[in-house]
Design a protein around this motif. Structure first.
Motif, PDB file in Angstrom:
ATOM      1  N   VAL A  29       0.889  -1.142  -0.121  1.00  0.00           N
ATOM      2  CA  VAL A  29      -0.230   0.046  -0.024  1.00  0.00           C
ATOM      3  C   VAL A  29       0.792   1.130  -0.182  1.00  0.00           C
ATOM      4  O   VAL A  29       1.919   1.333   0.528  1.00  0.00           O
ATOM      5  CB  VAL A  29      -0.931  -0.088   1.317  1.00  0.00           C
ATOM      6  N   MET A  31       0.732   4.989   1.229  1.00  0.00           N
ATOM      7  CA  MET A  31      -0.051   5.838   1.732  1.00  0.00           C
ATOM      8  C   MET A  31       0.115   7.234   1.703  1.00  0.00           C
ATOM      9  O   MET A  31       1.210   7.722   2.063  1.00  0.00           O
ATOM     10  CB  MET A  31      -0.030   5.258   3.466  1.00  0.00           C
ATOM     11  N   SER A  42      -3.467   8.685  10.471  1.00  0.00           N
ATOM     12  CA  SER A  42      -2.703   7.737   9.265  1.00  0.00           C
ATOM     13  C   SER A  42      -1.421   7.145   9.950  1.00  0.00           C
ATOM     14  O   SER A  42      -1.431   6.003   9.382  1.00  0.00           O
ATOM     15  CB  SER A  42      -2.068   9.018   8.270  1.00  0.00           C
ATOM     16  N   MET A  88      -2.351  -0.861  -3.895  1.00  0.00           N
ATOM     17  CA  MET A  88      -3.360   0.055  -3.355  1.00  0.00           C
ATOM     18  C   MET A  88      -2.739   1.439  -2.944  1.00  0.00           C
ATOM     19  O   MET A  88      -1.720   1.554  -2.603  1.00  0.00           O
ATOM     20  CB  MET A  88      -4.095  -0.579  -2.129  1.00  0.00           C
ATOM     21  N   ASP A  90      -3.764   4.472  -0.442  1.00  0.00           N
ATOM     22  CA  ASP A  90      -4.616   4.939   0.656  1.00  0.00           C
ATOM     23  C   ASP A  90      -4.403   6.395   0.703  1.00  0.00           C
ATOM     24  O   ASP A  90      -3.421   6.806   1.290  1.00  0.00           O
ATOM     25  CB  ASP A  90      -4.464   3.973   1.991  1.00  0.00           C
ATOM     26  N   TRP A 116      -8.518   3.954  -2.176  1.00  0.00           N
ATOM     27  CA  TRP A 116      -9.001   3.829  -0.976  1.00  0.00           C
ATOM     28  C   TRP A 116      -8.907   5.240  -0.297  1.00  0.00           C
ATOM     29  O   TRP A 116      -7.792   5.725  -0.279  1.00  0.00           O
ATOM     30  CB  TRP A 116      -8.354   2.957   0.068  1.00  0.00           C
ATOM     31  N   THR A 117      -9.970   5.859  -0.228  1.00  0.00           N
ATOM     32  CA  THR A 117     -10.235   7.172   0.486  1.00  0.00           C
ATOM     33  C   THR A 117     -10.769   6.913   1.829  1.00  0.00           C
ATOM     34  O   THR A 117     -11.516   6.096   2.196  1.00  0.00           O
ATOM     35  CB  THR A 117     -10.982   8.062  -0.112  1.00  0.00           C
ATOM     36  N   GLN A 118      -9.761   7.565   2.780  1.00  0.00           N
ATOM     37  CA  GLN A 118     -10.334   7.523   4.405  1.00  0.00           C
ATOM     38  C   GLN A 118     -11.633   8.105   4.621  1.00  0.00           C
ATOM     39  O   GLN A 118     -12.202   8.696   3.853  1.00  0.00           O
ATOM     40  CB  GLN A 118      -9.135   8.112   5.202  1.00  0.00           C
ATOM     41  N   CYS A 142     -12.306   3.430   6.517  1.00  0.00           N
ATOM     42  CA  CYS A 142     -10.792   3.226   7.106  1.00  0.00           C
ATOM     43  C   CYS A 142     -10.421   1.647   7.187  1.00  0.00           C
ATOM     44  O   CYS A 142     -11.124   0.807   7.736  1.00  0.00           O
ATOM     45  CB  CYS A 142     -10.791   3.621   8.536  1.00  0.00           C
ATOM     46  N   PRO A 143      -9.404   1.116   6.546  1.00  0.00           N
ATOM     47  CA  PRO A 143      -9.014  -0.301   6.503  1.00  0.00           C
ATOM     48  C   PRO A 143      -8.815  -0.774   7.976  1.00  0.00           C
ATOM     49  O   PRO A 143      -9.175  -1.689   8.213  1.00  0.00           O
ATOM     50  CB  PRO A 143      -7.748  -0.290   5.818  1.00  0.00           C
TER      51      PRO A 143
END
Length: 151
Positions: A29, A31, A42, A88, A90, A116-118, A142-143
Motif C-alpha cells: 500500500v 499511503m 494515518s 493499493m 490509501d 482507498w479514501t479515508q 478506514c482499513p
C-alpha cells in the motif's frame, strides 16, 4: 422494501465483498499523507496494516527522503520505484486532493488494483475514472476499521 433501500443493501454487500478481498489479497500500500506523528490517524492505520503483513510505503512531500515506520518516504506516487508493486493507494488527504492523486496513481502505478479514501474523504468523479480503468474504489472508510471484520 423501497427500491432505493434495496439498492443500498446490494451496494453495501458488494462493498463488503470488495473489502474482504482487499483485506486478504493486498500486499503493498502507498499511503498518501502518512504522518510521522504517532498521534495522527494515518500513523495508526499504517502501523495496523504493517501488523497484518502489508508493506506500507509513505508518501508525504514534507518528509520525503526520511523514514516513517522503517520505510523510506517518497514525495509523490511517481517517485516510488516501479518494482515496488504498489497494489493499493490509501489517501489521507482532503477530498479536493483526491482527483490529482488518482490521476497520478492510474498513470504511474502498473500494479494498482485499489484506490482507498479515508473517512470523510470522497471524490465520485475520480472514483468513476478509476473504476472505468478496472480499479476497485473504496471511499469514506478506514482499513483499520474494515479489515478486522474479514481477517
Amino acid at each position: 422494501m423501497p427500491s432505493n433501500l434495496a439498492e443500498r443493501i446490494d451496494d453495501d454487500e458488494l462493498v463488503d465483498r470488495q473489502i474482504a478481498g482487499i483485506a486478504r489479497e493486498i500486499n503493498v500500500v502507498a499511503m498518501v499523507g502518512l504522518s510521522p506523528n504517532q498521534d495522527r490517524p494515518s500513523w495508526g492505520v499504517a502501523r495496523y496494516l504493517q501488523s497484518q503483513g502489508i508493506r506500507v510505503i509513505p508518501v508525504n512531500p514534507g518528509h520525503a527522503g526520511k523514514s516513517i515506520l522503517d520505510e523510506l518516504v517518497y514525495a509523490d506516487l511517481s517517485s516510488i520505484p516501479a518494482d515496488a508493486g504498489v497494489e493499493m493507494v490509501d489517501i489521507f488527504r482532503r477530498s479536493e486532493a483526491v482527483r490529482s492523486i488518482v490521476d497520478e496513481a492510474v498513470a504511474k502505478l502498473s500494479d494498482l488494483r485499489v484506490i482507498w479514501t479515508q473517512l470523510d474523504v470522497r471524490d465520485d468523479e475520480a472514483a468513476a475514472l478509476a473504476r472505468g480503468r478496472g480499479i476497485t474504489v473504496i471511499q469514506d472508510r478506514c482499513p483499520k476499521i474494515e479489515f478486522p471484520r474479514f481477517l
